[in-house]
Enzyme design. Structure first.
Site, PDB file in Angstrom:
ATOM      1  N   ASP A  14       3.199  12.789  79.342  1.00 31.92           N
ATOM      2  CA  ASP A  14       4.593  12.882  79.752  1.00 31.92           C
ATOM      3  C   ASP A  14       5.126  11.467  79.939  1.00 31.92           C
ATOM      4  O   ASP A  14       4.363  10.535  80.217  1.00 31.92           O
ATOM      5  CB  ASP A  14       4.691  13.682  81.057  1.00 31.92           C
ATOM      6  N   ASP A  58       2.648  23.416  79.728  1.00 30.01           N
ATOM      7  CA  ASP A  58       1.814  22.750  80.724  1.00 30.01           C
ATOM      8  C   ASP A  58       2.305  23.171  82.095  1.00 30.01           C
ATOM      9  O   ASP A  58       3.480  23.488  82.274  1.00 30.01           O
ATOM     10  CB  ASP A  58       1.908  21.227  80.603  1.00 30.01           C
TER      11      ASP A  58
END
Length: 374
Positions: free
Chosen positions: A91, A270
């Site tokens: 990320d 996720d």
């Protein structure tokens, strides 16, 4: 990176596929356990592989602060540093900059923020995020975006869309001018914003598609908006996203939400739910949820979960695991976290099989009757 679409459900938009990276294949739909600091809490890489994990997630913001992306680069990248040899997604740190940082100041140039660890000052730009992710060496790297809360007004959401688009352009420019440090490819995913406003979501997709070569992410959801609005926005996005690219829904992880959004055409997920809930004694099983701290399990010597793909399911009793939690023994957390990761990986495998054999729609209705309120 390449995405191959394998099967499509006739009654829904659910599909299966394979994402091929230089560190291995990812079967989709796929769930990524969260390894924020370079490790999925309490798990070794081999244990994750044994439970069926194809890909894990790391976080740019946290790894930049500790141990530092340059240390990880010196180690040969995050794969080498962590001994996880499979695919990794990082990320961008954008969400953490807004959710964790104190006194952040947002401008078109980037975000000035204070570390949640020691209050030190830092400045993240799109280029800075890309530089860190180049050092980390993940297979999939995420755009630096602005992720406002779910309850912002339309004007604020519009500003975030415009800024996210501008930042994505800066990210792509940096990546073109600064090739990977390692002998594998890194694929860039833009992140769609727009909050709960349909026209802004469409605008975001339209503007970001030119930056996407093999994948786009749906961001800015599960951040405080109503569940119905979240699902509506996911459905809208999947209807307008390229069919030939994987779609990644960020931060969504309740079992019912996974099944619903897979039915809308989402390919990747996720969430911290499996491991975080496991650490709190909240265990997902095919027969329902077990709250192992509950007093009802004090004298329950039945096995944890006979249907689990984790060996812990048939190795320990509920009474024993409850005891481990009561005395703060770390083994209890390992057991419950492993059972939850196993549940999620088995759920993804089951979904793929149901799509392949044309039974997903019927199966999902039955699943949601049991899990929709959980």
């Amino acid at each position: 990176m390449q995405f191959t679409l394998l099967h499509s459900d006739k009654e829904t938009s659910a599909r299966t596929g394979i994402i091929q990276t230089d560190h291995g294949e990812i079967s989709t739909p796929a769930f990524m356990p969260v390894g924020t600091l370079g490790a999925v809490k309490t798990f070794s890489p081999q244990e994750l592989k044994d439970l069926g994990t194809d890909i894990i997630l790391g976080n740019t913001y946290h790894l930049y602060l500790r141990p530092g992306d340059k240390i990880i680069k010196d180690a040969g990248g995050l794969h080498s540093f962590s001994s996880w040899k499979g695919p990794i997604l990082t990320d961008s740190g954008g969400f953490q900059v807004f959710s964790l940082a104190r006194l952040n100041k947002i401008s078109d140039g980037g975000v000035e923020f204070q570390s949640h660890l020691d209050g030190s000052s830092h400045f993240f730009t799109p280029e800075k995020s890309m530089s860190i992710q180049r050092n980390l060496g993940a297979d999939i790297i995420m755009a630096f975006d602005e992720c406002p809360p779910g309850n912002v007004d339309k004007e604020t959401a519009m500003k975030a869309v415009k800024r996210t688009n501008k930042w994505a352009e800066s990210c792509v420019k940096y990546l073109k001018e600064n090739p990977p440090h390692y002998d594998w490819n890194q694929t860039f995913f833009p992140i769609i914003q727009g909050n709960v406003y349909p026209e802004l979501r469409k605008q975001s997709i339209q503007e970001l598609c030119s930056f996407s070569k093999c994948g786009m992410a749906i961001g800015g959801l599960a951040v405080g908006e109503e569940k119905s609005a979240m699902l509506e926005m996911v459905h809208l996005c999947t209807e307008h996203l390229p069919m030939e690219q994987p779609r990644y829904l960020m931060g969504v992880g309740k079992p019912a939400d996974l099944v619903k959004t897979i039915g809308m055409g989402v390919d990747m997920f996720d969430c911290v739910i499996p491991t975080r809930n496991g650490r709190n004694g909240h265990i997902f099983t095919e027969d329902g949820i077990i709250n192992i701290k509950n007093g009802m399990y004090k004298n329950d010597f039945s096995l944890m979960d006979k249907k689990s793909d984790s060996p812990f399911g048939v190795q320990f009793s509920k009474a024993y695991v409850r005891h481990l939690f009561n005395v703060n023994e770390i083994l209890g957390v390992r057991i419950t976290s492993a059972l939850n990761i196993a549940f999620y990986m088995k759920l993804m495998k089951t979904i793929r099989l149901k799509i392949e054999c044309g039974e997903f729609c019927k199966w999902s209705k039955s699943f949601l009757k049991k899990w929709d309120d959980e």
